[in-house]
Design a protein around this motif. Structure first.
Motif, short mmCIF file in Angstrom:
data_model
loop_
_atom_site.label_atom_id
_atom_site.label_comp_id
_atom_site.label_asym_id
_atom_site.label_seq_id
_atom_site.Cartn_x
_atom_site.Cartn_y
_atom_site.Cartn_z
N UNK A 194 -19.06 -1.83 21.41
CA UNK A 194 -18.93 -0.79 20.40
C UNK A 194 -19.87 -1.02 19.23
N UNK A 195 -19.33 -1.29 18.05
CA UNK A 195 -20.15 -1.41 16.85
C UNK A 195 -20.54 -2.85 16.53
N UNK A 196 -20.33 -3.76 17.47
CA UNK A 196 -20.69 -5.16 17.22
C UNK A 196 -22.20 -5.31 17.04
N UNK A 197 -22.99 -4.49 17.74
CA UNK A 197 -24.44 -4.54 17.58
C UNK A 197 -24.87 -4.12 16.19
N UNK A 198 -24.25 -3.06 15.67
CA UNK A 198 -24.52 -2.61 14.31
C UNK A 198 -24.17 -3.70 13.31
N UNK A 254 -30.16 -8.53 9.22
CA UNK A 254 -31.23 -7.81 8.51
C UNK A 254 -30.59 -6.80 7.55
N UNK A 255 -29.97 -7.28 6.48
CA UNK A 255 -29.11 -6.43 5.64
C UNK A 255 -29.81 -5.30 4.91
N UNK A 256 -31.13 -5.36 4.69
CA UNK A 256 -31.78 -4.28 3.95
C UNK A 256 -32.47 -3.28 4.87
N UNK A 257 -32.31 -3.45 6.18
CA UNK A 257 -32.95 -2.55 7.15
C UNK A 257 -31.96 -1.46 7.56
N UNK A 258 -32.26 -0.18 7.28
CA UNK A 258 -31.35 0.90 7.66
C UNK A 258 -31.19 1.00 9.18
N UNK A 259 -29.95 1.15 9.62
CA UNK A 259 -29.64 1.30 11.04
C UNK A 259 -28.90 2.63 11.21
N UNK A 260 -29.44 3.49 12.06
CA UNK A 260 -28.82 4.78 12.35
C UNK A 260 -28.27 4.75 13.76
N UNK A 319 -19.96 4.17 9.59
CA UNK A 319 -20.35 4.16 8.18
C UNK A 319 -19.73 2.97 7.45
N UNK A 320 -18.47 2.68 7.76
CA UNK A 320 -17.81 1.55 7.14
C UNK A 320 -18.47 0.23 7.52
N UNK A 321 -19.09 0.19 8.71
CA UNK A 321 -19.77 -1.02 9.17
C UNK A 321 -21.20 -1.11 8.65
N UNK A 322 -21.64 -0.09 7.90
CA UNK A 322 -22.95 -0.16 7.27
C UNK A 322 -24.02 0.73 7.86
N UNK A 323 -23.67 1.66 8.75
CA UNK A 323 -24.68 2.57 9.33
C UNK A 323 -25.24 3.48 8.24
#
Length: 263
Positions: free
Chosen positions: A114-118, A125-131, A146-150
């Motif tokens: 699921x969202x483990x990859x995100x 890589x905390x400053x790299x946007x992931x969509x 979104x809560x996981x940082x997408x």
């Protein structure tokens, strides 16, 4: 700002053979002191238009990668498109290369759950946007992402033009959601923390942040406010520190995530 998108289908046209890339020539952005803070973010603004120079597509389906690569290659000038069929390949690519502007990550990657990859990408890589990109979605999974940082959620069924618009908006610092999500999603603990941090800014810093959200460069903000570049640099540095981010782009993403507007 959370932006709602619309569209139905994406054509998968292979403009280049799998694994191919378009070589980028980096423009001179030395007039923006906020540029390049952090290793993995190279996106910035040229006037009001965002620049995207390097993107990584992570999807185990070759046809999907071909379609996304084709859309990106014909829609953005001087862009390098990298591909990975698994999370292991994605991590290896990110460790070898740098200055990525964006990652497009399939929701269902075989080697992660699921969202483990995100979450892994956000940790590494905390400053790299992931969509997130998915063939199917519902409100619950979008909220969880979104809560996981997408930085957004793009259905694979969107039209080419809608995908391009979504990518422009994300690189500009907006959070992109499909139109079917409705007007908004429930606030998260992360958003409450962002609001708390923004409230800690001084009135002058909030004004500068509002200019950053509009895509203004330091020298443009200095001119608009009638102050020196040194003053603006100091405000930007304080904003990054108080928001707990490493780049102005990430500050804009956080500000838009909570619909920030200066008084």
């Amino acid at each position: 700002m959370i932006v709602m998108g619309r569209g139905n289908y994406v054509q998968t046209v292979s403009a280049m053979p799998p694994g191919a890339m378009r070589l980028a020539s980096s423009p001179d952005l030395s007039d923006d002191p906020g540029r390049g803070v952090g290793q993995y973010m190279s996106g910035t603004f040229a006037g009001d238009a965002p620049i995207m120079e390097r993107v990584l597509i992570v999807d185990d389906h070759p046809l999907v990668r071909d379609g996304l690569r084709s859309v990106i290659a014909i829609s953005f000038d001087n862009i390098e498109v990298f591909e990975a069929a698994s999370m292991d390949e994605a991590i290896a690519t990110l460790e070898k290369q740098d200055n990525f502007d964006l990652i497009l990550l399939d929701l269902n990657i075989p080697d992660v759950r699921r969202l483990d990859g995100l979450k892994l990408l956000r940790d590494r890589f905390p400053i790299l946007p992931v969509v997130m990109v998915s063939g199917a979605f519902d409100r619950a999974i979008v909220q969880e992402a979104l809560a996981a940082g997408a930085a957004g959620f793009i259905p694979k069924s969107l039209k080419r033009s809608a995908i391009v618009d979504a990518l422009h908006r994300v690189v500009s610092g907006e959070i992109y959601l499909p139109e079917a999500m409705g007007e908004s999603v429930a606030p998260t603990a992360e958003e409450d923390e962002i609001v708390r941090r923004i409230d800690s800014l001084t009135p002058q810093q909030k004004t500068v942040l509002a200019h950053l959200v509009r895509g203004r460069l330091n020298k443009q903000i200095a001119h608009d406010l009638g102050v020196s570049m040194t003053t603006i640099k100091a405000h930007v540095s304080a904003i990054l520190q108080k928001l707990g981010v490493l780049s102005r782009t990430q500050a804009v993403i956080k500000a838009n995530q909570v619909h920030f507007r200066a008084d």
